[in-house]
Scaffold this active site. Structure first.
Site, mmCIF file in Angstrom:
data_model
loop_
_atom_site.group_PDB
_atom_site.id
_atom_site.type_symbol
_atom_site.label_atom_id
_atom_site.label_comp_id
_atom_site.label_asym_id
_atom_site.label_seq_id
_atom_site.Cartn_x
_atom_site.Cartn_y
_atom_site.Cartn_z
ATOM 1 N N LYS A 1 -7.210 2.404 -2.463
ATOM 2 C CA LYS A 1 -7.710 3.438 -1.561
ATOM 3 C C LYS A 1 -8.420 4.508 -2.370
ATOM 4 O O LYS A 1 -8.113 4.704 -3.549
ATOM 5 C CB LYS A 1 -6.534 4.047 -0.792
ATOM 6 C CG LYS A 1 -6.965 4.939 0.344
ATOM 7 C CD LYS A 1 -5.871 5.106 1.383
ATOM 8 C CE LYS A 1 -6.350 6.081 2.440
ATOM 9 N NZ LYS A 1 -5.439 6.209 3.551
ATOM 10 N N HIS B 1 -8.510 -5.821 5.010
ATOM 11 C CA HIS B 1 -8.162 -5.023 6.180
ATOM 12 C C HIS B 1 -9.479 -4.637 6.810
ATOM 13 O O HIS B 1 -10.292 -3.945 6.196
ATOM 14 C CB HIS B 1 -7.402 -3.750 5.784
ATOM 15 C CG HIS B 1 -5.931 -3.949 5.743
ATOM 16 N ND1 HIS B 1 -5.049 -2.933 5.450
ATOM 17 C CD2 HIS B 1 -5.173 -5.055 5.977
ATOM 18 C CE1 HIS B 1 -3.811 -3.412 5.510
ATOM 19 N NE2 HIS B 1 -3.857 -4.687 5.808
ATOM 20 N N TRP C 1 0.866 -1.188 0.000
ATOM 21 C CA TRP C 1 0.000 0.000 0.000
ATOM 22 C C TRP C 1 0.898 1.232 0.000
ATOM 23 O O TRP C 1 1.865 1.299 0.758
ATOM 24 C CB TRP C 1 -0.919 0.043 1.229
ATOM 25 C CG TRP C 1 -1.588 1.378 1.327
ATOM 26 C CD1 TRP C 1 -2.627 1.823 0.567
ATOM 27 C CD2 TRP C 1 -1.204 2.477 2.167
ATOM 28 N NE1 TRP C 1 -2.918 3.125 0.884
ATOM 29 C CE2 TRP C 1 -2.062 3.554 1.860
ATOM 30 C CE3 TRP C 1 -0.213 2.662 3.145
ATOM 31 C CZ2 TRP C 1 -1.976 4.795 2.490
ATOM 32 C CZ3 TRP C 1 -0.122 3.897 3.768
ATOM 33 C CH2 TRP C 1 -1.005 4.943 3.448
ATOM 34 N N ASP D 1 -10.109 4.928 10.584
ATOM 35 C CA ASP D 1 -9.502 3.814 11.314
ATOM 36 C C ASP D 1 -9.905 3.758 12.771
ATOM 37 O O ASP D 1 -9.068 3.568 13.656
ATOM 38 C CB ASP D 1 -7.982 3.827 11.143
ATOM 39 C CG ASP D 1 -7.579 3.393 9.743
ATOM 40 O OD1 ASP D 1 -7.806 2.227 9.403
ATOM 41 O OD2 ASP D 1 -7.056 4.228 8.978
ATOM 42 N N ASP E 1 -6.946 -3.497 10.858
ATOM 43 C CA ASP E 1 -6.179 -2.293 10.537
ATOM 44 C C ASP E 1 -6.891 -1.057 11.075
ATOM 45 O O ASP E 1 -7.730 -0.473 10.393
ATOM 46 C CB ASP E 1 -5.992 -2.181 9.012
ATOM 47 C CG ASP E 1 -5.175 -0.952 8.629
ATOM 48 O OD1 ASP E 1 -4.542 -0.360 9.514
ATOM 49 O OD2 ASP E 1 -5.176 -0.587 7.433
ATOM 50 N N ASP F 1 -9.629 -2.807 1.993
ATOM 51 C CA ASP F 1 -9.731 -2.232 3.336
ATOM 52 C C ASP F 1 -11.093 -1.551 3.366
ATOM 53 O O ASP F 1 -11.385 -0.715 2.502
ATOM 54 C CB ASP F 1 -8.583 -1.232 3.525
ATOM 55 C CG ASP F 1 -8.592 -0.530 4.879
ATOM 56 O OD1 ASP F 1 -9.663 -0.036 5.271
ATOM 57 O OD2 ASP F 1 -7.532 -0.433 5.512
ATOM 58 N N ASP G 1 -11.762 7.504 6.070
ATOM 59 C CA ASP G 1 -10.886 6.399 6.476
ATOM 60 C C ASP G 1 -10.254 6.703 7.832
ATOM 61 O O ASP G 1 -9.051 6.856 7.951
ATOM 62 C CB ASP G 1 -9.811 6.234 5.389
ATOM 63 C CG ASP G 1 -8.840 5.105 5.687
ATOM 64 O OD1 ASP G 1 -9.300 4.068 6.193
ATOM 65 O OD2 ASP G 1 -7.644 5.255 5.410
ATOM 66 N N HIS H 1 -11.690 2.183 2.721
ATOM 67 C CA HIS H 1 -11.143 2.790 1.519
ATOM 68 C C HIS H 1 -12.118 2.933 0.357
ATOM 69 O O HIS H 1 -11.719 2.898 -0.807
ATOM 70 C CB HIS H 1 -9.914 2.004 1.054
ATOM 71 C CG HIS H 1 -8.756 2.119 1.992
ATOM 72 N ND1 HIS H 1 -7.501 1.654 1.709
ATOM 73 C CD2 HIS H 1 -8.670 2.669 3.234
ATOM 74 C CE1 HIS H 1 -6.691 1.895 2.717
ATOM 75 N NE2 HIS H 1 -7.383 2.504 3.663
ATOM 76 N N GLU I 1 -3.268 -3.146 -2.126
ATOM 77 C CA GLU I 1 -4.400 -2.524 -1.415
ATOM 78 C C GLU I 1 -4.785 -1.220 -2.097
ATOM 79 O O GLU I 1 -3.936 -0.371 -2.362
ATOM 80 C CB GLU I 1 -3.988 -2.252 0.037
ATOM 81 C CG GLU I 1 -5.089 -1.575 0.871
ATOM 82 C CD GLU I 1 -4.662 -1.288 2.317
ATOM 83 O OE1 GLU I 1 -3.452 -1.344 2.614
ATOM 84 O OE2 GLU I 1 -5.553 -0.993 3.144
HETATM 85 C C1 RNT Z 1 -3.832 3.129 4.938
HETATM 86 C C2 RNT Z 1 -3.922 1.664 4.713
HETATM 87 C C3 RNT Z 1 -2.783 0.848 5.239
HETATM 88 C C4 RNT Z 1 -2.287 1.296 6.596
HETATM 89 C C5 RNT Z 1 -1.367 0.319 7.287
HETATM 90 C C6 RNT Z 1 -0.635 0.960 8.408
HETATM 91 O O1 RNT Z 1 -4.951 3.811 4.592
HETATM 92 O O2 RNT Z 1 -5.123 1.195 5.224
HETATM 93 O O3 RNT Z 1 -3.123 -0.479 5.211
HETATM 94 O O4 RNT Z 1 -3.343 1.573 7.470
HETATM 95 O O5 RNT Z 1 -0.542 -0.265 6.377
HETATM 96 ZN ZN ZN Z 2 -5.419 -0.888 5.304
#
Ligand code: RNT
Ligand code: ZN
Length: 418
Positions: free
Chosen positions: A224, A284, A181, A294, A325, A257, A292, A260, A222
């Site tokens: 986004k 993720h 990523w 988290d 994640d 993820d 995003d 994303h 990955e």
């Molecule tokens: C970032 C991605 C990625 C990170 C990690 C730390 O938007 O989700 O996966 O969160 O690699």
């Molecule tokens: Zn991620």
């Protein structure tokens, strides 16, 4: 209600609770090391900001500052979560000894020897991630940079990470999922959207030229939609990442993820779409709040639906690689880590307790009234009793018994950190 009564109730619906517990116990779910230290790692100056379009917010005391602190915190978390955790490391968590230091393009398996020991002592597998952010060589782009030296540096980093992933897989005897990523993108409207994507494609091609056994190392790409400071354009968009994975099915797998995507898109629906074509996918699991962000994973509707799709698509038999994640620095980090992992486990157990074949048959016979009633009534089944039994079978605390342990750890350990 006791477990035996709950078991009877589920059994009347055609669900075997013992089988569900037995199944989930052995499914590896990756525990991300980066919740413990706000994604800082050990290889760069910790006072430098997190870059790449991601952000931790909050300054709750007690962040892990050293490998020993992070490992102690991980042990604490692992004492509180049921199931089979697998470590998930970023390259920035390399552990250097005797004053030695290596830049990201020069990282070697030996820089992860301490992590291998940590995993071996606890019987854990380990996933891995090259770290294409929080580093002076981000210009600010990495693999998509127009600057050849920058690209070369990051390609070398990616190759080094493949060698490290092979080392982790071989030492620990479990597959190593290695996720690519980057936060490459632009804050404002670009003049060239194609160039960066072509360069990104070529850079990933170059990384994947490093030899590896696809049975042991699973490189992922990955995607986004946007990040902080890179709102207008993301090189590794959904279409880019998915097309890359589809064109290179013998070398890598797609990673989604769930933070994303556009807010009304859901990854639960994308899981079966991808599994129609890809033998394996990676996830993720996080919780986006408007973006995003988290946030800590909750036992909420989309988490349940993601888990239901994983189970219904037989993803637990190795087709879906599940990793967490998220990173919240505004609350006790051990609590955040534990809560998110327990919630992901809860969702998977909940999904395993659905009479999936019976529900499918209702759909296929067009009995949608019956299906709606069945799905709604499942929501008030005595799930909590089965969850409690699962925790006990795993030898881990039930709900109501783990948070006091976290409070004790905070008083005895975390509060003493400067
Ligand atoms: C970032 C991605 C990625 C990170 C990690 C730390 O938007 O989700 O996966 O969160 O690699
Ligand atoms: Zn991620």
């Amino acid at each position: 209600m006791s477990y035996s009564e709950a078991k009877k109730k589920y059994s009347a619906l055609g669900v075997d609770t013992d089988a569900a517990i037995k199944k989930l116990k052995d499914v590896p779910v990756s525990l991300h090391c980066w919740q413990g230290d706000d994604v800082r790692g050990f290889d760069t100056d910790p006072s430098k900001p997190l870059t790449g379009g991601i952000q931790t917010t909050g300054n709750y005391p007690g962040r892990a500052r050293t490998p020993d602190e992070l490992m102690a915190d991980l042990d604490m978390v692992m004492s509180l979560i049921p199931g089979t955790p697998k470590m998930n490391l970023h390259a920035s968590y390399a552990i250097f000894e005797n004053g030695e230091w290596a830049d990201r393009d020069k990282l070697e398996p030996k820089h992860f020897a301490k992590w291998v020991k940590f995993c071996k002592d606890r019987g854990l597998g380990c996933d891995f991630n090259p770290t294409f952010f929080s580093h002076p060589k981000c210009d600010p782009l990495t693999l998509a940079s127009p600057n050849e030296d920058t690209r070369k540096f990051w390609i070398e980093h990616g190759k080094a990470c493949i060698r490290i992933s092979t080392y982790l897989a071989e030492e620990l005897g479990q597959t190593c999922v290695m996720n690519i990523w980057t936060g490459d993108g632009f804050k404002d409207i670009p003049a060239d959207r194609l160039g960066p994507r072509k360069r990104y494609r070529e850079s990933i091609d170059a990384i994947l030229k490093e030899p590896y056994d696809f049975k042991k190392v699973k490189p992922c790409v990955e995607s986004k939609v946007f990040g902080i400071g890179v709102e207008a354009y993301t090189v590794g968009s959904a279409e880019f990442a998915l097309s890359y994975a589809a064109m290179n099915m013998d070398k890598c797998i797609p990673l989604m993820d769930n933070g994303h995507y556009h807010p009304t898109e859901v990854v639960s629906d994308k899981i079966p779409a991808l599994l129609t074509f890809f033998p394996e996918i990676a996830l993720h699991v996080t919780r986006p709040v408007r973006w995003d962000s988290d946030h800590v994973v909750l036992f909420d509707d989309e988490m349940k639906e993601i888990a239901r799709e994983i189970v219904r698509c037989r993803g637990l038999d190795g087709r879906v690689h599940i990793a967490l994640d998220y990173f919240d620095a505004s609350v006790n980090r051990i609590s955040a880590w534990t809560m998110g992992y327990r919630n992901a486990q809860k969702a998977l157990l909940y999904a395993l307790l659905q009479p999936n074949e019976i529900l499918k048959a209702m759909q296929d016979s067009g009995d949608f009234s019956k299906l709606m009633v069945a799905q709604e009534e499942l929501k008030t089944m005595p799930f909590g009793d089965v969850w409690e039994e699962y925790c006990l079978v795993c030898g881990k605390p039930v709900d109501g018994e783990w948070f006091t342990e976290v409070e004790k750890y905070e008083a005895e350990v975390l509060s003493k950190r400067g």
